[in-house]
Design a protein around this motif. Structure first.
Motif, PDB file in Angstrom:
ATOM      1  N   GLN A 281       0.828  -1.203   0.000  1.00  0.00           N
ATOM      2  CA  GLN A 281       0.000   0.000   0.000  1.00  0.00           C
ATOM      3  C   GLN A 281       0.867   1.260   0.000  1.00  0.00           C
ATOM      4  OE1 GLN A 281      -3.479  -0.154  -0.070  1.00  0.00           O
ATOM      5  NE2 GLN A 281      -3.374   2.052  -0.470  1.00  0.00           N
ATOM      6  N   GLU A 282       1.993   1.216   0.695  1.00  0.00           N
ATOM      7  CA  GLU A 282       2.887   2.374   0.757  1.00  0.00           C
ATOM      8  C   GLU A 282       3.344   2.823  -0.626  1.00  0.00           C
ATOM      9  OE1 GLU A 282       7.452   3.545   2.093  1.00  0.00           O
ATOM     10  OE2 GLU A 282       6.685   1.537   2.505  1.00  0.00           O
ATOM     11  N   ILE A 283       3.681   1.872  -1.471  1.00  0.00           N
ATOM     12  CA  ILE A 283       4.136   2.220  -2.820  1.00  0.00           C
ATOM     13  C   ILE A 283       2.992   2.830  -3.618  1.00  0.00           C
ATOM     14  CG2 ILE A 283       5.047   1.313  -4.989  1.00  0.00           C
ATOM     15  CD1 ILE A 283       6.495  -0.826  -3.260  1.00  0.00           C
ATOM     16  N   PHE A 284       1.839   2.201  -3.569  1.00  0.00           N
ATOM     17  CA  PHE A 284       0.675   2.734  -4.290  1.00  0.00           C
ATOM     18  C   PHE A 284       0.364   4.162  -3.853  1.00  0.00           C
ATOM     19  CE2 PHE A 284      -3.905   3.528  -4.449  1.00  0.00           C
ATOM     20  CZ  PHE A 284      -4.184   3.304  -5.784  1.00  0.00           C
ATOM     21  N   ASP A 285       0.459   4.418  -2.558  1.00  0.00           N
ATOM     22  CA  ASP A 285       0.090   5.733  -2.018  1.00  0.00           C
ATOM     23  C   ASP A 285       0.979   6.857  -2.551  1.00  0.00           C
ATOM     24  OD1 ASP A 285      -1.981   4.617  -0.613  1.00  0.00           O
ATOM     25  OD2 ASP A 285      -0.935   4.579   1.318  1.00  0.00           O
ATOM     26  N   ALA A 286       2.204   6.539  -2.960  1.00  0.00           N
ATOM     27  CA  ALA A 286       3.094   7.570  -3.505  1.00  0.00           C
ATOM     28  C   ALA A 286       2.665   8.022  -4.893  1.00  0.00           C
ATOM     29  CB  ALA A 286       4.524   7.045  -3.552  1.00  0.00           C
ATOM     30  N   PHE A 287       1.743   7.292  -5.521  1.00  0.00           N
ATOM     31  CA  PHE A 287       1.229   7.642  -6.840  1.00  0.00           C
ATOM     32  C   PHE A 287      -0.189   8.213  -6.745  1.00  0.00           C
ATOM     33  CE2 PHE A 287       4.557   4.602  -7.397  1.00  0.00           C
ATOM     34  CZ  PHE A 287       5.171   4.919  -8.592  1.00  0.00           C
ATOM     35  N   TYR A 288      -0.773   8.162  -5.550  1.00  0.00           N
ATOM     36  CA  TYR A 288      -2.152   8.585  -5.297  1.00  0.00           C
ATOM     37  C   TYR A 288      -2.132  10.058  -4.919  1.00  0.00           C
ATOM     38  CZ  TYR A 288      -6.925   8.141  -3.411  1.00  0.00           C
ATOM     39  OH  TYR A 288      -8.262   8.266  -3.156  1.00  0.00           O
ATOM     40  N   ASP A 289      -2.467  10.930  -5.884  1.00  0.00           N
ATOM     41  CA  ASP A 289      -2.220  12.357  -5.689  1.00  0.00           C
ATOM     42  C   ASP A 289      -3.145  13.171  -6.580  1.00  0.00           C
ATOM     43  OD1 ASP A 289      -0.541  15.019  -6.080  1.00  0.00           O
ATOM     44  OD2 ASP A 289       0.397  13.938  -4.415  1.00  0.00           O
ATOM     45  N   ASP A 290      -3.393  14.414  -6.188  1.00  0.00           N
ATOM     46  CA  ASP A 290      -4.166  15.323  -7.043  1.00  0.00           C
ATOM     47  C   ASP A 290      -3.420  15.664  -8.324  1.00  0.00           C
ATOM     48  OD1 ASP A 290      -6.319  15.486  -5.273  1.00  0.00           O
ATOM     49  OD2 ASP A 290      -5.356  17.086  -4.114  1.00  0.00           O
ATOM     50  N   ASP A 291      -2.115  15.498  -8.301  1.00  0.00           N
ATOM     51  CA  ASP A 291      -1.275  15.768  -9.468  1.00  0.00           C
ATOM     52  C   ASP A 291      -1.316  14.565 -10.416  1.00  0.00           C
ATOM     53  OD1 ASP A 291       0.645  16.354 -11.337  1.00  0.00           O
ATOM     54  OD2 ASP A 291       2.240  16.792  -9.898  1.00  0.00           O
ATOM     55  N   THR A 292      -1.949  14.746 -11.560  1.00  0.00           N
ATOM     56  CA  THR A 292      -2.077  13.653 -12.531  1.00  0.00           C
ATOM     57  C   THR A 292      -0.716  13.102 -12.940  1.00  0.00           C
ATOM     58  OG1 THR A 292      -4.119  14.607 -13.368  1.00  0.00           O
ATOM     59  CG2 THR A 292      -3.002  13.017 -14.797  1.00  0.00           C
ATOM     60  N   ASN A 293       0.276  13.955 -13.001  1.00  0.00           N
ATOM     61  CA  ASN A 293       1.593  13.534 -13.459  1.00  0.00           C
ATOM     62  C   ASN A 293       2.273  12.537 -12.519  1.00  0.00           C
ATOM     63  OD1 ASN A 293       1.489  15.132 -15.761  1.00  0.00           O
ATOM     64  ND2 ASN A 293       2.276  16.931 -14.680  1.00  0.00           N
ATOM     65  N   LYS A 294       1.734  12.381 -11.319  1.00  0.00           N
ATOM     66  CA  LYS A 294       2.310  11.412 -10.377  1.00  0.00           C
ATOM     67  C   LYS A 294       1.720  10.007 -10.550  1.00  0.00           C
ATOM     68  CE  LYS A 294       4.023  14.529  -6.810  1.00  0.00           C
ATOM     69  NZ  LYS A 294       4.056  14.874  -5.362  1.00  0.00           N
ATOM     70  N   ALA A 295       0.798   9.842 -11.479  1.00  0.00           N
ATOM     71  CA  ALA A 295       0.259   8.510 -11.762  1.00  0.00           C
ATOM     72  C   ALA A 295       1.329   7.639 -12.428  1.00  0.00           C
ATOM     73  CB  ALA A 295      -0.957   8.618 -12.666  1.00  0.00           C
ATOM     74  N   LEU A 296       1.143   6.336 -12.364  1.00  0.00           N
ATOM     75  CA  LEU A 296       2.044   5.405 -13.058  1.00  0.00           C
ATOM     76  C   LEU A 296       1.533   5.249 -14.488  1.00  0.00           C
ATOM     77  CD1 LEU A 296       4.434   3.453 -13.033  1.00  0.00           C
ATOM     78  CD2 LEU A 296       2.882   1.680 -12.183  1.00  0.00           C
ATOM     79  N   PHE A 297       2.155   5.951 -15.418  1.00  0.00           N
ATOM     80  CA  PHE A 297       1.717   5.920 -16.807  1.00  0.00           C
ATOM     81  C   PHE A 297       2.372   4.746 -17.531  1.00  0.00           C
ATOM     82  CE2 PHE A 297       0.502  10.291 -15.810  1.00  0.00           C
ATOM     83  CZ  PHE A 297      -0.768  10.320 -16.364  1.00  0.00           C
ATOM     84  N   HIS A 298       1.788   3.600 -17.324  1.00  0.00           N
ATOM     85  CA  HIS A 298       2.268   2.375 -17.964  1.00  0.00           C
ATOM     86  C   HIS A 298       1.031   1.530 -18.258  1.00  0.00           C
ATOM     87  CE1 HIS A 298       5.493  -0.686 -18.706  1.00  0.00           C
ATOM     88  NE2 HIS A 298       4.452  -1.493 -18.579  1.00  0.00           N
ATOM     89  N   GLY A 299       1.029   0.868 -19.392  1.00  0.00           N
ATOM     90  CA  GLY A 299      -0.117   0.034 -19.716  1.00  0.00           C
ATOM     91  C   GLY A 299       0.130  -0.842 -20.921  1.00  0.00           C
ATOM     92  N   HIS A 300      -0.748  -1.805 -21.106  1.00  0.00           N
ATOM     93  CA  HIS A 300      -0.686  -2.726 -22.238  1.00  0.00           C
ATOM     94  C   HIS A 300      -2.093  -2.901 -22.785  1.00  0.00           C
ATOM     95  CE1 HIS A 300       3.469  -4.062 -21.280  1.00  0.00           C
ATOM     96  NE2 HIS A 300       3.082  -3.721 -20.066  1.00  0.00           N
ATOM     97  N   THR A 301      -2.213  -3.092 -24.058  1.00  0.00           N
ATOM     98  CA  THR A 301      -3.522  -3.230 -24.684  1.00  0.00           C
ATOM     99  C   THR A 301      -4.346  -4.340 -24.040  1.00  0.00           C
ATOM    100  OG1 THR A 301      -2.588  -2.473 -26.774  1.00  0.00           O
ATOM    101  CG2 THR A 301      -4.710  -3.597 -26.874  1.00  0.00           C
ATOM    102  N   PHE A 302      -3.682  -5.449 -23.719  1.00  0.00           N
ATOM    103  CA  PHE A 302      -4.404  -6.595 -23.163  1.00  0.00           C
ATOM    104  C   PHE A 302      -4.285  -6.676 -21.641  1.00  0.00           C
ATOM    105  CE2 PHE A 302      -4.368  -7.855 -27.570  1.00  0.00           C
ATOM    106  CZ  PHE A 302      -5.575  -8.526 -27.720  1.00  0.00           C
ATOM    107  N   THR A 303      -3.993  -5.546 -21.000  1.00  0.00           N
ATOM    108  CA  THR A 303      -3.926  -5.509 -19.545  1.00  0.00           C
ATOM    109  C   THR A 303      -5.186  -6.113 -18.919  1.00  0.00           C
ATOM    110  OG1 THR A 303      -2.469  -3.593 -19.410  1.00  0.00           O
ATOM    111  CG2 THR A 303      -3.914  -3.962 -17.545  1.00  0.00           C
ATOM    112  N   ALA A 304      -4.975  -7.038 -17.972  1.00  0.00           N
ATOM    113  CA  ALA A 304      -6.075  -7.658 -17.214  1.00  0.00           C
ATOM    114  C   ALA A 304      -7.125  -8.293 -18.116  1.00  0.00           C
ATOM    115  CB  ALA A 304      -6.712  -6.637 -16.269  1.00  0.00           C
ATOM    116  N   ASN A 305      -6.691  -8.874 -19.224  1.00  0.00           N
ATOM    117  CA  ASN A 305      -7.596  -9.563 -20.142  1.00  0.00           C
ATOM    118  C   ASN A 305      -8.516 -10.516 -19.374  1.00  0.00           C
ATOM    119  OD1 ASN A 305      -7.540 -12.470 -21.835  1.00  0.00           O
ATOM    120  ND2 ASN A 305      -8.383 -10.721 -22.921  1.00  0.00           N
ATOM    121  N   PRO A 306      -9.834 -10.392 -19.499  1.00  0.00           N
ATOM    122  CA  PRO A 306     -10.760 -11.215 -18.719  1.00  0.00           C
ATOM    123  C   PRO A 306     -10.549 -12.720 -18.907  1.00  0.00           C
ATOM    124  CG  PRO A 306     -11.930  -9.398 -19.733  1.00  0.00           C
ATOM    125  CD  PRO A 306     -10.544  -9.379 -20.305  1.00  0.00           C
ATOM    126  N   THR A 307     -10.235 -13.135 -20.136  1.00  0.00           N
ATOM    127  CA  THR A 307     -10.041 -14.561 -20.389  1.00  0.00           C
ATOM    128  C   THR A 307      -8.799 -15.073 -19.664  1.00  0.00           C
ATOM    129  OG1 THR A 307     -11.001 -14.162 -22.571  1.00  0.00           O
ATOM    130  CG2 THR A 307      -9.994 -16.310 -22.192  1.00  0.00           C
TER     131      THR A 307
END
Length: 423
Positions: A281-307
């Motif tokens: 939780q500590e790591i996540f909280d460092a990205f949880y901010d009113d400043d959008t630029n502090k988000a973790l901007f990483h992703g993949h097209t098939f992220t969390a694919n339901p299948t």
């Protein structure tokens, strides 16, 4: 034109020098621990197809779970949406992972799981206004082939072409027996500089290095030391996770808990590519901010694919059955018996066993190349004998599906003994 000829015409295979490689067997069917090629030749898959198929090939329980999900929701973007399978999977993971793992970031494969962990480590300190731009890793580590994961890896020929293009990673010795104090001192000296964001490791077993093993006791000491200096610890369980070491995760042998864990390979039972990086939780909280630029901007097209999530849930259900747990223990007992039987062979330098992992080091003169003559001779011999094993230099390892039967495992052992007579 045969299928094999078409493969040679069109396909570029991983870790392959095509000028010197033989044509690849064309596999058309799999069942349990067995595979068959286009000519009907049978192979025992003694490494679970790069460690991903613990429940064997064409597992009907996994197939049914995938079919059911495909007929309801095959995929939906995870950016701005969510779905039931990923929520259920994250909930299940929170129950079986170390208790400090609270948040789950989904990606595609082991390399990307490591990539996410490294990026999160570096950005955590950036978000806090601190400059920590380096990573600590073990010598001879392997964490993947994307740039961050490759930088953390220590097997030089994988990375030689890219020196100067990688983030800075400093390595400490692997804490094998007799080497523990040296490793602890080296790690402490690096930590005291306050330049490092994270320490990444393959817990208890370095897979691609040849199943090199070290103790949980010393890893506990290393993690505790990193925590003392506020350096994040990343457990790369891509290979070791989901039962390989005899427990659900290699970290289950520890008293300390890592800050991040990387999961893939057996996550979906060898059916659909998927990976997860888990965080405190500590790591996540460092990205949880009113400043959008502090988000973790990483992703993949098939992220969390339901299948893929449905496959992973079914795979975890299988792993937790009494039958599979009994199989894991049975394979371990057979490995221990084989190690005892062969340890005094004149060609055997040493053996090691943890869970379903068995490794045998061949006694040779001088250093052996990773893909050298000895390795290639052994690999070709095993393929001719219908056994899929991929030696590393002078090390032969077995990491079979948990459902391999006693006769098949005995055949693997006897083939290894026969191979030793060729050396």
């Amino acid at each position: 034109m045969t299928l094999s000829e078409k493969d040679t015409l069109y396909n570029w295979h991983p870790y392959t020098q095509h000028k010197t490689a033989f044509s690849h067997p064309v596999i058309i069917k799999g069942q349990g621990a067995l595979l068959w090629d286009e000519h009907g030749k049978e192979f025992i898959d003694a490494i679970a197809s790069w460690w991903v198929n613990p429940f064997g090939h064409s597992n009907t329980y996994l197939a049914q779970a995938i079919y059911n999900q495909l007929t309801q929701l095959e995929h939906v973007l995870f950016g701005g949406f969510t779905h039931e399978p990923v929520i259920r999977l994250s909930e299940k993971l929170s129950q079986i992972l170390p208790s400090n793992q609270k948040k789950f970031f989904y990606s595609d494969n082991g390399s990307t799981a490591v990539e996410v962990a490294i990026k999160a480590s570096l950005q955590y300190f950036y978000n806090k206004g601190q400059k920590r731009t380096k990573i600590i890793a073990f010598e001879n580590a392997f964490h993947g082939d994307t740039f961050g994961a490759m930088a953390a890896s220590g097997i030089s020929f994988f990375t030689d072409a890219f020196q100067g293009s990688l983030l800075e990673v400093v390595r400490v010795p692997v804490p094998t027996e007799g080497n523990e104090t040296k490793t602890l001192k080296a790690l402490k000296a690096l930590l005291e500089t306050n330049e490092y964001a994270a320490f990444i490791f393959e817990p208890l077993v370095q897979g691609a290095a040849g199943m090199v093993m070290y103790s949980a006791t010393v890893l506990d000491q290393l993690i505790a030391l990193a925590k003392e200096y506020q350096v994040f610890t990343i457990a790369d369980e891509v290979m070791t996770g989901f039962g390989k070491t005899g427990k659900n995760f290699a970290c289950d042998y520890l008293e300390q808990q890592p800050d991040m864990m990387c999961l893939s390979k057996a996550l979906t039972g060898g059916t659909i590519p998927m990976a997860i990086t888990s965080f405190t939780q500590e790591i996540f909280d460092a990205f949880y901010d009113d400043d959008t630029n502090k988000a973790l901007f990483h992703g993949h097209t098939f992220t969390a694919n339901p299948t893929g999530c449905a496959a992973a849930l079914a795979a975890i259900e299988l792993l937790q059955t009494e039958e599979i747990q009994g199989n894991i223990n049975q394979v371990n007992q057979h490995h221990l018996a084989f190690a005892e039987r062969i340890k005094n062979h004149p060609k055997v330098q040493s053996t090691r066993v943890l869970g379903v992992i068995f490794a045998l080091e061949i006694k040779v003169e001088g250093k052996q190349d990773y893909y050298g003559t000895l390795r290639n001779t052994l690999y070709d011999f095993f393929i001719r004998k219908g056994i899929i094993l991929r030696p590393v230099g002078n090390i032969i390892y077995i990491l079979p599906p948990y459902i391999i039967n006693d006769v098949q495992l005995a055949q693997v052992y006897s083939t290894i003994e026969e191979a030793l007579t060729l050396i």
